[in-house]
Design an enzyme around this catalytic site. Structure first.
Site, short mmCIF file in Angstrom:
data_model
loop_
_atom_site.label_atom_id
_atom_site.label_comp_id
_atom_site.label_asym_id
_atom_site.label_seq_id
_atom_site.Cartn_x
_atom_site.Cartn_y
_atom_site.Cartn_z
N GLY A 1 0.81 -1.20 0.00
CA GLY A 1 0.00 0.00 0.00
C GLY A 1 0.85 1.26 0.00
O GLY A 1 0.57 2.22 -0.72
N ARG B 1 -0.15 -8.65 -3.53
CA ARG B 1 -0.22 -7.59 -2.52
C ARG B 1 0.62 -8.01 -1.33
O ARG B 1 0.50 -9.12 -0.81
CB ARG B 1 -1.67 -7.36 -2.09
CG ARG B 1 -1.79 -6.57 -0.80
CD ARG B 1 -3.17 -6.02 -0.53
NE ARG B 1 -3.41 -5.81 0.88
CZ ARG B 1 -2.84 -4.88 1.64
NH1 ARG B 1 -1.95 -4.04 1.11
NH2 ARG B 1 -3.14 -4.78 2.92
N VAL B 2 1.50 -7.12 -0.89
CA VAL B 2 2.30 -7.34 0.31
C VAL B 2 2.01 -6.17 1.25
O VAL B 2 2.51 -5.07 1.05
CB VAL B 2 3.81 -7.47 -0.01
CG1 VAL B 2 4.12 -8.83 -0.58
CG2 VAL B 2 4.28 -6.39 -0.99
N GLY B 3 1.18 -6.42 2.24
CA GLY B 3 0.73 -5.32 3.07
C GLY B 3 0.57 -5.70 4.53
O GLY B 3 0.93 -6.80 4.95
N SER B 4 0.03 -4.78 5.28
CA SER B 4 -0.20 -5.00 6.70
C SER B 4 -1.67 -5.27 6.96
O SER B 4 -2.53 -4.97 6.12
CB SER B 4 0.26 -3.78 7.51
OG SER B 4 -0.42 -2.61 7.06
N MET C 1 -7.68 -3.65 3.82
CA MET C 1 -8.59 -2.79 3.06
C MET C 1 -8.52 -2.97 1.54
O MET C 1 -9.13 -2.19 0.81
CB MET C 1 -8.32 -1.32 3.40
CG MET C 1 -8.48 -0.98 4.87
SD MET C 1 -8.25 0.78 5.24
CE MET C 1 -9.75 1.48 4.54
N ASP D 1 -0.91 -4.86 13.83
CA ASP D 1 -1.53 -4.47 15.09
C ASP D 1 -2.60 -5.47 15.47
O ASP D 1 -3.17 -6.15 14.60
CB ASP D 1 -2.12 -3.06 14.99
CG ASP D 1 -3.18 -2.96 13.92
OD1 ASP D 1 -4.38 -2.97 14.25
OD2 ASP D 1 -2.82 -2.88 12.73
#
EC number: 2.4.2.1
Length: 240
Positions: free
Chosen positions: A21, A88-91, A181, A205
């Site tokens: 993102g 996608r590489v995200g949190s 998201m 988180d």
């Protein structure tokens, strides 16, 4: 062959694109993991790069926050630049007690409260799932590298600050591994335009406990997730 949101020339992108993102995470991935890296786009500071990983040409580009943003970039990469696979590489956030901060999640599917896919799918529910071969390759990459990774459903939320906190109880009941998201939108765009997609997320988180990583850590680390993504591309190449 610039688009309204990407100013890269024709052929600038590899057939596989990793998409975080944060555009600064894209910069970090390009500088840390890729060789012979060239920046190919910078419209709206959404940076994109192409380089090589162990000799394999790979691109990385940010996609912003939320399904509307990532859908624009994914669509243009596929239809205008010939991209075949998006990772996608995200949190993400966790709601289950057994899912911990910094855990890696391979998203085999993505639920959503967004109406975007219903608009796309003529008011019907679209089952937003990852490509099986890409998922299998990611699982194999994690095992080969000795990285613990969970496989299961994500939840792609439209609102970061949701007023419906009781929905987290429902997500936990249904076994949702991570809340983010974008994945449901990327999976649907890939399906619509004949490409393949996978989301790999790191828990940044915990929504229940309040434990969280810093913005700097989210931008500059989470290397296990990136390693799985890159190695999965090499495994996928061998399987084809």
């Amino acid at each position: 062959m610039a688009t309204p949101h990407i100013n890269a020339p024709e052929g600038a992108f590899a057939d596989v694109v990793l998409m975080p993102g944060d555009p600064l995470r894209a910069k970090y991935i390009a500088e840390t993991f890729l060789e012979d890296t060239v920046q190919v786009t910078d419209v709206r500071n959404m940076f994109g790069y192409t380089g090589t990983y162990k000799g394999r040409r790979i691109s990385v580009m940010g996609h912003g926050m939320g399904i509307p943003s990532c859908s624009i970039y994914a669509k243009e990469l596929i239809t205008e630049y010939g991209v075949k696979k998006i990772i996608r590489v995200g949190s993400c956030g966790a709601v289950r007690q057994d899912v911990k901060v910094r855990d890696v999640i391979i998203g085999s599917g993505a639920c959503t409260d967004s109406k975007v896919n219903r608009i796309r799918f003529r008011n019907n529910d679209f089952a937003a799932i990852s490509d099986f071969d890409m998922t299998l390759a990611a699982v194999q990459a994690a095992k080969q590298k000795g990285i613990a990774a969970r496989v299961g459903n994500l939840f792609s939320a439209d609102l970061f600050y949701t007023p419906d906190v009781e929905m987290f109880d429902v997500m936990e009941k249904y076994g949702i591994l991570g809340v983010e998201m974008e994945a449901a939108g990327i999976y649907a765009v890939a399906a619509e335009y004949g490409a393949k997609a996978l989301a790999i997320c790191t828990v940044s988180d915990h929504i229940r406990t309040g434990e969280q990583t810093s913005s700097e850590e989210r931008q500059l680390t989470f290397n296990d997730m990136i390693t799985i993504a890159l190695e999965s591309v090499l495994i996928g190449d061998k399987a084809e």
